[in-house]
Design an enzyme around this catalytic site. Structure first.
Site, PDB file in Angstrom:
ATOM      1  N   CYS A   1      -2.436  -2.844   7.338  1.00  0.00           N
ATOM      2  CA  CYS A   1      -2.032  -2.741   8.741  1.00  0.00           C
ATOM      3  C   CYS A   1      -2.348  -1.320   9.229  1.00  0.00           C
ATOM      4  O   CYS A   1      -2.799  -0.464   8.454  1.00  0.00           O
ATOM      5  CB  CYS A   1      -0.547  -3.046   8.884  1.00  0.00           C
ATOM      6  SG  CYS A   1       0.518  -1.766   8.185  1.00  0.00           S
ATOM      7  N   GLU A  48       0.831  -1.207   0.000  1.00  0.00           N
ATOM      8  CA  GLU A  48       0.000   0.000   0.000  1.00  0.00           C
ATOM      9  C   GLU A  48       0.867   1.260   0.000  1.00  0.00           C
ATOM     10  O   GLU A  48       0.558   2.217  -0.718  1.00  0.00           O
ATOM     11  CB  GLU A  48      -0.912   0.024   1.237  1.00  0.00           C
ATOM     12  CG  GLU A  48      -1.832  -1.163   1.351  1.00  0.00           C
ATOM     13  CD  GLU A  48      -1.289  -2.300   2.217  1.00  0.00           C
ATOM     14  OE1 GLU A  48      -2.084  -2.948   2.914  1.00  0.00           O
ATOM     15  OE2 GLU A  48      -0.058  -2.547   2.195  1.00  0.00           O
TER      16      GLU A  48
END
Length: 175
Positions: A91, A63
């Site tokens: 996360c 990401e």
């Protein structure tokens, strides 16, 4: 767009993220891929780096790598229409960065039982994070993502998160 059309679009872009995860796996990296789309156009891509040979890099998540590409292209992007597709639940670090970059929709394949951030109760967080309006969709092409994690955790030489709750969870999944 109706629900069937949205599902097809989500599966299309998740397939692209899975291809990036396969690229990461082929390089000995943790198999996470990420695609950011604006409507029907991919505006950024990334896959996990920094895990091969136990390098200990905890920053270059798929990401984050995709968001770096997005930031470079932001002049041509409408943040309010972006969807981030990732083969694993973001996360806490990535979830925060996604919100700060203005992405409004997150679609992920496989839950991160060890560090996933999308279920976080944001009510006690500062305003910047608490008031971010997000849509989160989970489980899109989940089985295909699990297969990659199972391959990663069973191949010799992949010590990243070996013998962790995440590896145990991945290996316990029936496909």
């Amino acid at each position: 767009m109706n629900a069937d059309s949205i599902k097809k679009v989500d599966e299309h872009f998740m397939s692209e993220a899975l291809d990036l995860a396969k690229t990461a796996l082929a390089c000995g990296e943790f198999p996470v891929g990420c695609v950011i789309a604006d409507g029907d156009t991919v505006v950024a891509r990334g896959h996990r780096t920094g895990t091969a040979k136990d390098s200990g890099n905890e920053i270059d998540h798929a990401e984050i790598n995709a968001l770096r590409h997005l930031c470079a292209a932001k002049a041509n992007v409408n943040q309010s229409t972006l969807t981030l597709y990732c083969t694993m639940e973001p996360c806490l670090m990535c979830f925060s960065a996604i919100m700060l970059c203005g992405v409004k929709r997150i679609v992920y394949a496989y839950e991160d039982v060890m560090g996933g951030g999308t279920g976080l109760d944001r009510s006690g967080l500062p305003l910047l994070y608490r008031d971010a309006k997000l849509t989160i969709v989970s489980g899109v092409l989940r089985k295909k993502s699990i297969v990659l994690f199972q391959r990663f955790f069973t191949e010799s030489g992949n010590g990243y998160w070996a013998d962790s709750p995440l590896s145990h969870h991945a290996l316990s999944q029936r496909i």
